[in-house]
Design an enzyme around this catalytic site. Structure first.
Site, PDB file in Angstrom:
ATOM      1  N   LEU A 125       0.842  -1.195   0.000  1.00 25.42           N
ATOM      2  CA  LEU A 125       0.000   0.000   0.000  1.00 25.42           C
ATOM      3  C   LEU A 125       0.878   1.247   0.000  1.00 25.42           C
ATOM      4  CD1 LEU A 125      -2.828   1.318   0.276  1.00 25.42           C
ATOM      5  CD2 LEU A 125      -2.502   1.207   2.757  1.00 25.42           C
ATOM      6  N   HIS A 229       5.740   3.078  11.596  1.00 24.79           N
ATOM      7  CA  HIS A 229       6.304   4.340  11.124  1.00 24.79           C
ATOM      8  C   HIS A 229       5.216   5.418  11.135  1.00 24.79           C
ATOM      9  CE1 HIS A 229       8.212   7.202   8.369  1.00 24.79           C
ATOM     10  NE2 HIS A 229       9.353   6.575   8.598  1.00 24.79           N
TER      11      HIS A 229
END
Length: 288
Positions: A125, A229
């Site tokens: 993605l 992240h």
């Protein structure tokens, strides 16, 4: 207009540009033209019904039709680990106790695992930063769940999603520096790249088969376990909304969380509907 469609061979240049923008840590989207072209070919053959389950992958792209430009990509691997081993760490517990000494310690450990073999995976993605508006990211992510719902028979019982773990602007991963680097003696970015382009033999050859004690890691590495992240946080939250959960599995490179769920428990499976649309040239005005 923004549309989502199957990936096609003509998209390879746009996909390469997206891979360049993806930066460190997105293992399945590496800027290697040959590998990207091969993955597109694999996706096209999957749609055509020409591949065995072990090789199947569905890739979708978000296209800006006004510019004829691919600006996002996402995918679903049908079955992990049936040709090459699929690795992650499982965060477990090992108890050390002595009643005569009144000692009891429950210590977190990392075990190298292949537990997600034959699971389906949400993967790859990425949305061009210039298009992260107007809910394009949500559109790109959720189409995979609708595809799973519409074609449930193509996928396995469990779906997993490896989330990009923490690394800094220079590509330094505290988890990798404390764990992987000790066994591989290469930089995180190189290990991530090699894995992303299919060169995974070094993992089996060099990773430890015995448990690693989390308490023996430096604080910054411990803090990175199961953390995603900052750029991945929106995608992480979307997956939580759809029913995936963290079950103690992490990426062996950066320590990022792996989410998982039984496909039958996904919100899209339980709530989505397949309806027939009729295309008309005009809509009659209501008499009321």
């Amino acid at each position: 207009m923004m549309i989502i469609r199957y990936i096609e061979p003509k998209d390879v240049n746009d996909l390469y540009l997206l891979a360049q923008k993806a930066g460190f840590g997105l293992t399945s989207l590496q800027p290697n033209m040959e590998k990207l072209a091969a993955r597109i070919e694999r996706a096209c053959k999957t749609v055509a019904g020409e591949l065995p389950k072990a090789d199947q992958v569905y890739l979708f792209v978000l296209e800006d039709t006004e510019l004829n430009k691919v600006v996002g990509v996402c995918g679903i691997e049908v079955a992990l680990g049936l040709k090459e081993p699929w690795y992650n760490f499982h965060v477990g517990t090992q108890v050390h106790a002595s009643e005569p000494l009144s000692v009891y310690n429950a210590l977190l450990t990392l075990y190298l695992s292949n537990d997600h073999t034959n699971c389906s995976e949400l993967c790859t993605l990425f949305l061009d930063p210039d298009y992260r508006l107007n809910k394009n990211g949500k559109f790109l992510s959720k189409v995979r769940f609708l595809f799973l719902s519409a074609f449930r028979q193509y996928f396995e019982e469990t779906i997993v999603a490896e989330m990009r773990g923490y690394s800094d602007a220079n590509g330094q991963s505290p988890f990798w520096n404390a764990v992987g680097h000790k066994f591989f003696n290469i930089e995180f970015t190189k290990a991530d790249y090699l894995s992303g382009v299919g060169q995974k033999a070094f993992i089996a050859e060099l990773m430890p088969r015995h448990p690693l004690y989390v308490d023996m890691l430096p604080d910054d590495a411990k803090a990175a376990i199961g953390i995603v992240h900052p750029n991945t946080r929106p995608a992480y939250n979307l997956l939580l909304e759809e029913g995936l959960r963290y079950k103690g599995y992490i990426d062996i490179f950066d320590g990022g969380a792996t989410l998982q769920a039984d496909i039958e428990n996904l919100r899209a499976i339980k709530e989505s509907q397949i309806l027939t649309v009729q295309v008309v040239e005009s809509i009659p005005l209501s008499s009321g």
